[in-house]
Design a protein around this motif. Structure first.
Motif, mmCIF file in Angstrom:
data_model
loop_
_atom_site.group_PDB
_atom_site.id
_atom_site.type_symbol
_atom_site.label_atom_id
_atom_site.label_comp_id
_atom_site.label_asym_id
_atom_site.label_seq_id
_atom_site.Cartn_x
_atom_site.Cartn_y
_atom_site.Cartn_z
ATOM 1 N N THR A 193 0.813 -1.220 0.000
ATOM 2 C CA THR A 193 0.000 0.000 0.000
ATOM 3 C C THR A 193 0.846 1.269 0.000
ATOM 4 O O THR A 193 0.310 2.372 -0.124
ATOM 5 C CB THR A 193 -0.943 0.023 1.205
ATOM 6 N N SER A 194 2.160 1.129 0.101
ATOM 7 C CA SER A 194 3.046 2.288 -0.005
ATOM 8 C C SER A 194 2.901 2.968 -1.363
ATOM 9 O O SER A 194 3.236 4.144 -1.518
ATOM 10 C CB SER A 194 4.497 1.853 0.200
ATOM 11 N N ALA A 195 2.386 2.222 -2.327
ATOM 12 C CA ALA A 195 2.247 2.763 -3.684
ATOM 13 C C ALA A 195 1.040 3.674 -3.831
ATOM 14 O O ALA A 195 0.894 4.348 -4.858
ATOM 15 C CB ALA A 195 2.159 1.614 -4.689
ATOM 16 N N GLU A 196 0.171 3.716 -2.832
ATOM 17 C CA GLU A 196 -1.003 4.580 -2.912
ATOM 18 C C GLU A 196 -0.616 6.044 -2.701
ATOM 19 O O GLU A 196 0.439 6.349 -2.132
ATOM 20 C CB GLU A 196 -2.036 4.173 -1.866
ATOM 21 N N LEU A 197 -1.481 6.927 -3.175
ATOM 22 C CA LEU A 197 -1.281 8.366 -3.019
ATOM 23 C C LEU A 197 -2.539 8.996 -2.436
ATOM 24 O O LEU A 197 -3.640 8.790 -2.958
ATOM 25 C CB LEU A 197 -0.997 9.027 -4.372
ATOM 26 N N SER A 198 -2.384 9.767 -1.403
ATOM 27 C CA SER A 198 -3.534 10.456 -0.823
ATOM 28 C C SER A 198 -4.045 11.508 -1.808
ATOM 29 O O SER A 198 -3.279 12.332 -2.307
ATOM 30 C CB SER A 198 -3.120 11.133 0.492
ATOM 31 N N GLY A 199 -5.339 11.446 -2.117
ATOM 32 C CA GLY A 199 -5.929 12.391 -3.055
ATOM 33 C C GLY A 199 -5.990 11.894 -4.477
ATOM 34 O O GLY A 199 -6.586 12.551 -5.345
ATOM 35 N N ALA A 200 -5.406 10.721 -4.744
ATOM 36 C CA ALA A 200 -5.409 10.161 -6.091
ATOM 37 C C ALA A 200 -6.510 9.107 -6.225
ATOM 38 O O ALA A 200 -7.082 8.653 -5.232
ATOM 39 C CB ALA A 200 -4.063 9.525 -6.404
ATOM 40 N N THR A 201 -6.786 8.713 -7.453
ATOM 41 C CA THR A 201 -7.596 7.527 -7.709
ATOM 42 C C THR A 201 -6.684 6.330 -7.517
ATOM 43 O O THR A 201 -5.770 6.105 -8.316
ATOM 44 C CB THR A 201 -8.155 7.538 -9.144
ATOM 45 N N ASN A 202 -6.864 5.595 -6.434
ATOM 46 C CA ASN A 202 -5.991 4.467 -6.110
ATOM 47 C C ASN A 202 -6.651 3.166 -6.532
ATOM 48 O O ASN A 202 -7.793 2.896 -6.153
ATOM 49 C CB ASN A 202 -5.692 4.448 -4.612
ATOM 50 N N VAL A 203 -5.914 2.364 -7.313
ATOM 51 C CA VAL A 203 -6.487 1.150 -7.881
ATOM 52 C C VAL A 203 -5.604 -0.050 -7.570
ATOM 53 O O VAL A 203 -4.427 -0.096 -7.974
ATOM 54 C CB VAL A 203 -6.643 1.272 -9.412
ATOM 55 N N ASP A 204 -6.153 -1.019 -6.853
ATOM 56 C CA ASP A 204 -5.486 -2.297 -6.622
ATOM 57 C C ASP A 204 -5.764 -3.175 -7.840
ATOM 58 O O ASP A 204 -6.904 -3.562 -8.094
ATOM 59 C CB ASP A 204 -6.040 -2.934 -5.349
ATOM 60 N N VAL A 205 -4.733 -3.480 -8.603
ATOM 61 C CA VAL A 205 -4.918 -4.222 -9.852
ATOM 62 C C VAL A 205 -4.803 -5.729 -9.655
ATOM 63 O O VAL A 205 -4.846 -6.487 -10.624
ATOM 64 C CB VAL A 205 -3.899 -3.757 -10.924
ATOM 65 N N GLY A 206 -4.663 -6.167 -8.394
ATOM 66 C CA GLY A 206 -4.523 -7.594 -8.141
ATOM 67 C C GLY A 206 -3.063 -7.989 -8.031
ATOM 68 O O GLY A 206 -2.189 -7.145 -7.813
ATOM 69 N N CYS A 207 -2.800 -9.260 -8.193
ATOM 70 C CA CYS A 207 -1.441 -9.775 -8.001
ATOM 71 C C CYS A 207 -0.654 -9.766 -9.311
ATOM 72 O O CYS A 207 -0.787 -10.668 -10.141
ATOM 73 C CB CYS A 207 -1.503 -11.190 -7.423
ATOM 74 N N ILE A 208 0.135 -8.723 -9.498
ATOM 75 C CA ILE A 208 1.010 -8.584 -10.666
ATOM 76 C C ILE A 208 2.392 -8.215 -10.152
ATOM 77 O O ILE A 208 2.532 -7.365 -9.270
ATOM 78 C CB ILE A 208 0.496 -7.497 -11.631
ATOM 79 N N SER A 209 3.421 -8.828 -10.695
ATOM 80 C CA SER A 209 4.775 -8.549 -10.210
ATOM 81 C C SER A 209 5.173 -7.103 -10.496
ATOM 82 O O SER A 209 4.628 -6.462 -11.405
ATOM 83 C CB SER A 209 5.780 -9.504 -10.853
ATOM 84 N N HIS A 210 6.123 -6.622 -9.737
ATOM 85 C CA HIS A 210 6.566 -5.229 -9.872
ATOM 86 C C HIS A 210 7.051 -4.932 -11.287
ATOM 87 O O HIS A 210 6.689 -3.909 -11.871
ATOM 88 C CB HIS A 210 7.685 -4.957 -8.859
ATOM 89 N N THR A 211 7.868 -5.820 -11.830
ATOM 90 C CA THR A 211 8.448 -5.570 -13.155
ATOM 91 C C THR A 211 7.437 -5.754 -14.277
ATOM 92 O O THR A 211 7.667 -5.278 -15.395
ATOM 93 C CB THR A 211 9.661 -6.489 -13.407
ATOM 94 N N ASP A 212 6.336 -6.446 -13.997
ATOM 95 C CA ASP A 212 5.306 -6.626 -15.025
ATOM 96 C C ASP A 212 4.259 -5.522 -15.016
ATOM 97 O O ASP A 212 3.455 -5.420 -15.955
ATOM 98 C CB ASP A 212 4.589 -7.970 -14.834
ATOM 99 N N MET A 213 4.255 -4.710 -13.973
ATOM 100 C CA MET A 213 3.200 -3.713 -13.835
ATOM 101 C C MET A 213 3.120 -2.756 -15.015
ATOM 102 O O MET A 213 2.037 -2.346 -15.429
ATOM 103 C CB MET A 213 3.380 -2.920 -12.543
ATOM 104 N N ASN A 214 4.276 -2.379 -15.578
ATOM 105 C CA ASN A 214 4.237 -1.400 -16.664
ATOM 106 C C ASN A 214 4.385 -2.025 -18.046
ATOM 107 O O ASN A 214 4.723 -1.341 -19.015
ATOM 108 C CB ASN A 214 5.278 -0.290 -16.464
ATOM 109 N N ASN A 215 4.103 -3.340 -18.139
ATOM 110 C CA ASN A 215 3.882 -3.910 -19.469
ATOM 111 C C ASN A 215 2.681 -4.851 -19.490
ATOM 112 O O ASN A 215 2.425 -5.491 -20.501
ATOM 113 C CB ASN A 215 5.148 -4.611 -20.014
ATOM 114 N N ASP A 216 1.942 -4.887 -18.388
ATOM 115 C CA ASP A 216 0.722 -5.676 -18.322
ATOM 116 C C ASP A 216 -0.384 -4.985 -19.129
ATOM 117 O O ASP A 216 -0.628 -3.783 -18.959
ATOM 118 C CB ASP A 216 0.286 -5.827 -16.860
ATOM 119 N N HIS A 217 -1.053 -5.741 -20.004
ATOM 120 C CA HIS A 217 -2.034 -5.100 -20.886
ATOM 121 C C HIS A 217 -3.287 -4.677 -20.138
ATOM 122 O O HIS A 217 -3.903 -3.653 -20.473
ATOM 123 C CB HIS A 217 -2.414 -6.032 -22.044
ATOM 124 N N GLY A 218 -3.682 -5.435 -19.139
ATOM 125 C CA GLY A 218 -4.855 -5.056 -18.367
ATOM 126 C C GLY A 218 -4.649 -3.750 -17.616
ATOM 127 O O GLY A 218 -5.554 -2.901 -17.568
#
Length: 228
Positions: A193-218
């Motif tokens: 949850t350290s990745a959340e930001l107060s005041g932002a739209t925070n979205v838990d995308v489920g279980c995806i690895s850190h390195t896959d987060m920015n190439n996951d199509h979903g």
């Protein structure tokens, strides 16, 4: 006879011209000029190539290559230094594209230099959407493994002076839209949850690895819809 034929030819030409004028012009794709250029910022131990999949996805969804800017920098340096370089990069993008603002999409440590730019370097005037993907927004215990090696890594440690200053007051300054996408099994960010930001739209995308987060199509589809 020739005069009659000329009259027929003239009439046919006029009719053809009228028909052409009456036909609706081919509409430009709705996305052609309706969105901002996108600047992508990678994280620690990475490079612009980490965005290749998403750049291709944005192009498939109507963006031109001239509107997509994956940027590389020296990830070992202070995030404050990187933020200054990011400010220069964004000014260059605006000059190249003629746009007034960009959408800023960041991964991992890129969230820190991106947010420093917004908070301390006037970036809120030039950014329309800020998207943090697995951003180390409130630090991670994992950074203790490399904090003695790199300034940037030391700044990612939970409770660091850099993070304390960055997160003081408003975490989402300005009138731009903020979103933070995070995984509930991120091996690089502890706690997740350290990745959340107060005041932002925070979205838990489920279980995806850190390195896959920015190439996951979903995740991409959610980011695309957010900036749209």
């Amino acid at each position: 006879m020739q005069r009659h034929e000329r009259r027929i030819a003239t009439a046919l030409s006029a009719m053809a011209a009228s028909l052409l004028l009456a036909l609706p012009l081919t509409a430009a794709p709705a996305h052609a000029a309706s969105h901002d250029p996108v600047v992508f910022v990678h994280g620690i131990s990475s490079s612009a190539s980490s965005w290749d999949d998403w750049v291709a996805d944005f192009e498939a969804d109507g963006y031109s290559s001239s509107q997509l800017f994956a940027w590389s920098y020296d990830w070992s340096q202070s995030n404050a230094t990187t933020a200054q370089q990011l400010a220069t990069e964004i000014k260059s993008v605006l000059a190249q594209t003629g746009a007034s603002k960009v959408d800023l999409v960041v991964h991992s440590m890129g969230a820190l230099n991106g947010r420093y730019y917004l908070k301390n370097l006037g970036g809120t005037s030039y950014v329309d959407h800020f998207v943090s993907v697995a951003g180390v927004n409130h630090g991670t215990s994992v950074a203790s493994l490399c904090g003695w090696l790199y300034t940037s890594c030391k700044e990612m440690q939970s409770g660091s002076a850099f993070l304390t200053a960055l997160n003081s007051g408003d975490e989402t300054p300005g009138s731009l839209a903020y979103a933070a996408y995070w995984s509930d099994c991120d091996e690089a960010i502890n706690p997740d949850t350290s990745a959340e930001l107060s005041g932002a739209t925070n979205v838990d995308v489920g279980c995806i690895s850190h390195t896959d987060m920015n190439n996951d199509h979903g995740v991409y589809e959610q980011v695309r819809d957010f900036v749209a």
